[in-house]
Design an enzyme around this catalytic site. Structure first.
Site, PDB file in Angstrom:
ATOM      1  N   ASN A 159       0.804  -1.241   0.000  1.00  0.00           N
ATOM      2  CA  ASN A 159       0.000   0.000   0.000  1.00  0.00           C
ATOM      3  C   ASN A 159       0.829   1.280   0.000  1.00  0.00           C
ATOM      4  O   ASN A 159       0.429   2.292  -0.561  1.00  0.00           O
ATOM      5  CB  ASN A 159      -1.014  -0.006   1.157  1.00  0.00           C
ATOM      6  CG  ASN A 159      -0.378  -0.078   2.517  1.00  0.00           C
ATOM      7  OD1 ASN A 159       0.776  -0.472   2.655  1.00  0.00           O
ATOM      8  ND2 ASN A 159      -1.128   0.292   3.542  1.00  0.00           N
ATOM      9  N   ARG A 167      11.139   3.536   6.065  1.00  0.00           N
ATOM     10  CA  ARG A 167      11.114   3.674   7.521  1.00  0.00           C
ATOM     11  C   ARG A 167      11.676   2.450   8.233  1.00  0.00           C
ATOM     12  O   ARG A 167      11.846   2.463   9.453  1.00  0.00           O
ATOM     13  CB  ARG A 167       9.744   4.083   8.024  1.00  0.00           C
ATOM     14  CG  ARG A 167       8.690   3.054   8.081  1.00  0.00           C
ATOM     15  CD  ARG A 167       7.485   3.757   8.682  1.00  0.00           C
ATOM     16  NE  ARG A 167       6.356   2.900   8.784  1.00  0.00           N
ATOM     17  CZ  ARG A 167       5.139   3.353   8.996  1.00  0.00           C
ATOM     18  NH1 ARG A 167       4.931   4.643   9.103  1.00  0.00           N
ATOM     19  NH2 ARG A 167       4.142   2.548   9.105  1.00  0.00           N
ATOM     20  N   LYS A 182      12.327  -7.846   1.351  1.00  0.00           N
ATOM     21  CA  LYS A 182      11.379  -8.593   0.512  1.00  0.00           C
ATOM     22  C   LYS A 182      10.217  -7.636   0.238  1.00  0.00           C
ATOM     23  O   LYS A 182       9.359  -7.420   1.087  1.00  0.00           O
ATOM     24  CB  LYS A 182      10.931  -9.844   1.270  1.00  0.00           C
ATOM     25  CG  LYS A 182       9.587 -10.440   0.868  1.00  0.00           C
ATOM     26  CD  LYS A 182       9.624 -11.140  -0.456  1.00  0.00           C
ATOM     27  CE  LYS A 182       8.239 -11.684  -0.821  1.00  0.00           C
ATOM     28  NZ  LYS A 182       7.250 -10.645  -1.198  1.00  0.00           N
ATOM     29  N   ALA A 184       6.688  -6.170  -1.507  1.00  0.00           N
ATOM     30  CA  ALA A 184       5.406  -6.825  -1.796  1.00  0.00           C
ATOM     31  C   ALA A 184       5.373  -7.286  -3.245  1.00  0.00           C
ATOM     32  O   ALA A 184       5.834  -6.586  -4.147  1.00  0.00           O
ATOM     33  CB  ALA A 184       4.272  -5.843  -1.535  1.00  0.00           C
ATOM     34  N   GLY A 236       2.144  -5.438   7.705  1.00  0.00           N
ATOM     35  CA  GLY A 236       1.147  -6.195   6.945  1.00  0.00           C
ATOM     36  C   GLY A 236       0.035  -6.665   7.864  1.00  0.00           C
ATOM     37  O   GLY A 236      -0.205  -6.081   8.923  1.00  0.00           O
ATOM     38  N   SER A 237      -0.609  -7.757   7.466  1.00  0.00           N
ATOM     39  CA  SER A 237      -1.810  -8.187   8.196  1.00  0.00           C
ATOM     40  C   SER A 237      -1.455  -8.874   9.515  1.00  0.00           C
ATOM     41  O   SER A 237      -0.363  -9.442   9.672  1.00  0.00           O
ATOM     42  CB  SER A 237      -2.628  -9.143   7.342  1.00  0.00           C
ATOM     43  OG  SER A 237      -1.980 -10.391   7.286  1.00  0.00           O
ATOM     44  N   GLU A 258       4.169  -4.164  12.543  1.00  0.00           N
ATOM     45  CA  GLU A 258       3.201  -3.093  12.317  1.00  0.00           C
ATOM     46  C   GLU A 258       2.046  -3.734  11.567  1.00  0.00           C
ATOM     47  O   GLU A 258       2.152  -4.007  10.374  1.00  0.00           O
ATOM     48  CB  GLU A 258       3.887  -1.967  11.519  1.00  0.00           C
ATOM     49  CG  GLU A 258       3.244  -0.627  11.726  1.00  0.00           C
ATOM     50  CD  GLU A 258       2.256  -0.336  10.641  1.00  0.00           C
ATOM     51  OE1 GLU A 258       1.062  -0.699  10.843  1.00  0.00           O
ATOM     52  OE2 GLU A 258       2.647   0.238   9.630  1.00  0.00           O
ATOM     53  N   ARG A 286      -7.148   9.184   2.264  1.00  0.00           N
ATOM     54  CA  ARG A 286      -5.716   9.088   1.947  1.00  0.00           C
ATOM     55  C   ARG A 286      -5.425   7.665   1.457  1.00  0.00           C
ATOM     56  O   ARG A 286      -5.906   6.697   2.016  1.00  0.00           O
ATOM     57  CB  ARG A 286      -4.910   9.409   3.212  1.00  0.00           C
ATOM     58  CG  ARG A 286      -3.427   9.206   3.092  1.00  0.00           C
ATOM     59  CD  ARG A 286      -2.716   9.772   4.322  1.00  0.00           C
ATOM     60  NE  ARG A 286      -1.301   9.490   4.314  1.00  0.00           N
ATOM     61  CZ  ARG A 286      -0.713   8.569   5.082  1.00  0.00           C
ATOM     62  NH1 ARG A 286      -1.429   7.856   5.936  1.00  0.00           N
ATOM     63  NH2 ARG A 286       0.579   8.375   5.019  1.00  0.00           N
ATOM     64  N   CYS A 292      -3.428   1.156   6.943  1.00  0.00           N
ATOM     65  CA  CYS A 292      -3.798   0.596   8.247  1.00  0.00           C
ATOM     66  C   CYS A 292      -4.184   1.701   9.226  1.00  0.00           C
ATOM     67  O   CYS A 292      -4.755   1.409  10.269  1.00  0.00           O
ATOM     68  CB  CYS A 292      -2.699  -0.298   8.793  1.00  0.00           C
ATOM     69  SG  CYS A 292      -1.150   0.539   8.915  1.00  0.00           S
ATOM     70  N   GLU A 389     -11.234  -4.669   9.037  1.00  0.00           N
ATOM     71  CA  GLU A 389     -10.509  -3.578   8.363  1.00  0.00           C
ATOM     72  C   GLU A 389     -11.008  -3.492   6.914  1.00  0.00           C
ATOM     73  O   GLU A 389     -10.956  -4.473   6.170  1.00  0.00           O
ATOM     74  CB  GLU A 389      -9.015  -3.895   8.413  1.00  0.00           C
ATOM     75  CG  GLU A 389      -8.151  -2.719   8.069  1.00  0.00           C
ATOM     76  CD  GLU A 389      -6.658  -3.003   8.319  1.00  0.00           C
ATOM     77  OE1 GLU A 389      -6.242  -4.175   8.264  1.00  0.00           O
ATOM     78  OE2 GLU A 389      -5.920  -2.039   8.553  1.00  0.00           O
ATOM     79  N   SER A 449       0.709  10.479  10.522  1.00  0.00           N
ATOM     80  CA  SER A 449       1.981   9.962   9.984  1.00  0.00           C
ATOM     81  C   SER A 449       3.026  11.068   9.851  1.00  0.00           C
ATOM     82  O   SER A 449       2.748  12.114   9.259  1.00  0.00           O
ATOM     83  CB  SER A 449       1.725   9.332   8.618  1.00  0.00           C
ATOM     84  OG  SER A 449       0.653   8.429   8.731  1.00  0.00           O
TER      85      SER A 449
HETATM   86  C1  SIN Z   1       0.281   1.806   6.752  1.00  0.00           C
HETATM   87  O1  SIN Z   1      -0.787   1.870   6.189  1.00  0.00           O
HETATM   88  O2  SIN Z   1       0.812   0.699   6.971  1.00  0.00           O
HETATM   89  C2  SIN Z   1       1.055   3.017   7.236  1.00  0.00           C
HETATM   90  C3  SIN Z   1       0.517   4.298   6.824  1.00  0.00           C
HETATM   91  C4  SIN Z   1       1.365   5.491   7.224  1.00  0.00           C
HETATM   92  O3  SIN Z   1       2.551   5.393   7.547  1.00  0.00           O
HETATM   93  O4  SIN Z   1       0.816   6.571   7.208  1.00  0.00           O
END
Ligand code: SIN
Length: 486
Positions: A159, A167, A182, A184, A236-237, A258, A286, A292, A389, A449
């Site tokens: 995404n 990061r 790795k 996506a 991820g999930s 995360e 956004r 997430c 989600e 963010s």
């Molecule tokens: C995410 O969707 O995993 C992070 C989004 C963000 O850093 O703003």
């Protein structure tokens, strides 16, 4: 050749090991698609277990020398990479839009956001510190030092194809760790382009190795079971995060996770309603809602809910849908057919249980994977969309009576990444922020963010923090030295 073809053409399409681009073992490849058309963009090397193992060997071989590289040098490489990303924002954004779907404006914002992690961690590289203390009992000294954790595996999602990489890569470089990335399967191109850019910025061979692959199982499994790997960081999930945690237990890897979210967006009756609607548009739309931290459910004080929902429906209903690269597009396609079908299923479930459609409500026919921006009102508690989600442009609105009820609704989920709160009452703002079971809170804002802030969750949203002064700690271990004074 069109500008769009050129940015795709220029991307290296191999695996990157020890500073060299090469084909995947056996010459395997997989196709990358444009979600705005559903058509193939290009093929990319399909990394295999052998490639992953060679990438780890390269990371292990480079680790000692990289850890000994002066922090200022590591920081300057990051700073140059920030500069190059900033200069190349247009091409990087076009590439991202083509493989991921978001509008060019959103892609440019992500390139800037992604580059900021490099700038931030270029500044953190030179601030890795330890402690020196007297033994309270006297007679000796207690020395602590921070050292890189060692070779890391960084697994990034589709995404945010650049920012979720930078990061992790930024603090790993700053801390002196080598790594295997790795990317996506659905969006490897931005990461492959970034890899080239980091080499141009002066990153030595072996520090960053990249293995695109159509099979996480084939590439990640052999790495996780190799005792030379010391850390895994995953975005991820939640189910995939749990499976990785189980694998990480075998070699007691350091872990940062995360994971999924189900962000509540609370609007109190004392809120500035127009500001709340502005915040809701950002928090919901956004990245086409594929984030997430996207607001997943809107809980609004009963006496302002109708007005809030009407204003939000007006705003979402007037957004322009289109291919992300087309001028004027505000909302691009979802990543693929499965994601679009999942969003449709959640909307259909809510409507079947009594929700009303204020705008949108369905997928859009034609090429690509589009779903109309949607506002649902009168969403009953039993609707799946309040618990799962969404990862799409759908805003379900429900009501609450009291502050206690709002907080209970907000916390009534296994997830705990972020919550948004709109109120003009300072006491309430602080009470609610303290009571929320989340790692982050947006107070009268729909955007949390920021490279300089600690991003991360609690509960089923994971642990570990990315960005901020906390971000580099994930890549450092503390060594204590007892010093005799005799
Ligand atoms: C995410 O969707 O995993 C992070 C989004 C963000 O850093 O703003």
């Amino acid at each position: 050749m069109s500008a769009q073809n050129a940015v795709v053409e220029n991307v290296p399409k191999g695996v990157y090991v020890g500073g060299q681009w090469r084909e995947a073992s056996g010459g395997a490849s997989f196709a990358v698609e444009d979600p705005g058309t559903g058509k193939r963009l290009c093929d990319v090397a399909d990394g295999q277990a052998e490639d992953a193992k060679e990438a780890l060997a390269a990371a292990v071989a480079a680790q000692q020398e990289w850890a000994a590289t002066p922090p200022r040098e590591r920081g300057e490489i990051l700073r140059r990479a920030w500069q190059l990303m900033t200069e190349r924002v247009e091409d990087l954004a076009m590439l991202m839009t083509l493989e991921m779907g978001k509008s060019l404006a959103e892609s440019k914002a992500e390139v800037t956001y992604a580059a900021e992690f490099f700038r931030w961690f270029s500044e953190e590289a030179v601030r890795i510190e330890g402690r020196y203390a007297q033994n309270p009992a006297g007679g000796s000294r207690l020395l602590t030092m921070k050292q890189p954790v060692g070779p890391c595996l960084l697994i990034t999602p589709w995404n945010f194809p650049l920012a979720m990489g930078t990061r992790k890569i930024g603090p790993a470089i700053a801390a002196g760790c080598t790594m295997i990335v790795k990317p996506a399967q659905l969006t490897p191109l931005s990461m492959l382009q970034l890899t080239d850019l980091l080499a141009e910025a002066g990153l030595p061979p072996g520090v960053l190795n990249v293995v695109p692959s159509s099979s996480a199982g084939k590439t990640v499994g052999p790495l996780m079971s190799d005792p030379r790997l010391r850390k895994v960081s995953f975005t991820g999930s939640t189910p995939v995060g749990q499976a990785l945690m189980a694998q990480a237990a075998e070699n007691l890897l350091r872990v940062s996770m995360e994971l999924g979210g189900n962000a509540p967006f609370l609007v109190f009756s004392d809120a500035d309603l127009d500001a709340a609607v502005d915040g809701a548009v950002v928090a919901k739309m956004r990245n086409n809602g594929e984030s997430c931290v996207a607001a997943n459910r809107f809980h609004v004080a009963a006496n302002v809910a109708e007005e809030f929902a009407r204003k939000l429906a007006d705003r979402l209903g007037s957004m322009t849908l289109g291919h992300g690269a087309e001028e004027g597009t505000q909302v691009g396609p979802l990543i693929d057919g499965d994601q679009r079908d999942k969003v449709a299923e959640l909307v259909d479930d809510a409507v079947a249980k009594g929700a009303k459609v204020a705008t949108g409500g369905s997928a859009v026919d034609g090429d690509g994977y589009f779903f109309a921006p949607t506002v649902l009102t009168d969403v009953p508690k039993k609707a799946r969309i309040l618990r799962e989600e969404v990862f799409g442009p759908v805003a379900p609105v429900t009501t609450f009576g009291s502050e206690e009820e709002a907080l209970a609704l907000a916390n009534g989920t296994e997830f705990g990444l972020v919550a948004y709160v709109f109120t003009q009452d300072l006491g309430r703002a602080l009470r609610v922020a303290e009571g929320l079971e989340t790692g982050m809170v947006g107070l009268n804002t729909g955007l949390v963010s920021n490279a300089a802030a600690p991003f991360g969750g609690v509960k089923a949203s994971g642990f570990g923090r990315e960005g901020g002064v906390e971000g580099i700690e994930e890549y450092l271990s503390t060594k204590y030295v007892a010093v005799s004074m005799s």
